[in-house]
Design an enzyme around this catalytic site. Sequence first.
Site: not given
Ligand code: MG
Length: 330
Positions: A222, A198, A165
């Site tokens: 993650d 995004d 980002k």
């Molecule tokens: Mg996780």
Amino acid sequence: MYKIAVIPGDGIGKEVMEATLHVLEAVDVDFDYTFADAGDEYLEKTGVALPSETVDIVKESQACLFGAAGESAADVIVKMRQELDLFVNLRPVKSYPGTKCLFDNLDFVIVRENTEGLYIGLEEETEEGATATRVVTRKASERICKFAFEYTQKTGREKVTAVHKANVLKKTDGLFKRTFYKVAENYPGIELDDRYVDATAMFFITKPEMFDVIVTTNLFGDILSDEGAGLVGGLGLIPSANIGENQGLFEPVHGSAPRLAGKGVANPSAMILSAVMMLDYLDENAAARKLENALVEVLAEGQVVTGDLGGKSSTMEMAAEVRSKLEEIN
Ligand code: MG
Ligand code: NAI
């Protein structure tokens, strides 16, 4: 003969580990297992969740198979990632037949930086609220990007996409993006691009087949890897690898699933696929493909599979079926 540390842990971790070791007996590779303790049960008995002997056993092994921990997961698996400097978290997003995947043609990999970013745990309360520190170092960015390109080359994949980002996080992700393009200069044969996180989250849903290898920072990795898991259907199926300079630790993404534990109904696929990732890590690629194919046959037939896959078989029955397919293939 490979030295392998085995940490079954808690709950269904123990059950899927037993199932996987049963299947691995039919793999054409020799392993020397050392079993080690960690997790809630061990904590209850001794007051420690992750004994230093366990960390030592893992350090002295070439790879580690880890089942799952329960409530002590942060003190076990997160600690182990730090102590062993397992700086890569590798998560494949792959559609298998006979599973509830949203797309049936996916095969991409997320390479997540595992040691820094927003997850260094530097949060502070201030008068107005709270702050968190996001650390992106040149060293960690370089080694994760280098890993992504090496991995792409080694596995015959074609394209690496950096996800960031950098338009908003100008300093931290600016550095990550610049480092990505600098490292890329050493790999002229590999296609590359970069995307905002995004937009990437949207493309996962609309056009996921556009991705091959994604490299990204800790928090984005993650989140995207769970989104990826959602694309290919269910925690019982998703493996992962934590890789450092000297070790690899291979574990299903799921936890100890206390509600399923002790019933013998957990799906062993995620743990078996973690063993497939371990075989690839050890450069036993032929054995890895055979094991993966044996599992794929069982999934595709859909006869001897666990409840989450729509079947009625137990963990060990499904494992035995995978093993007998593997024996046929061998
Ligand atoms: Mg996780
Ligand atoms: P979980 O992954 O253990 O289970 C969530 C749900 O997913 C289960 O109730 C079950 O419906 C399904 N599921 C997971 N694995 C499955 C399998 N192999 N076969 C069939 N269905 C499966 O996550 P939860 O319930 O949030 O956490 C339970 C415990 O596990 C907690 O104590 C948590 O701290 C720990 N945990 C440990 C992890 C690790 O050791 N790496 C990772 C995630 C959670």
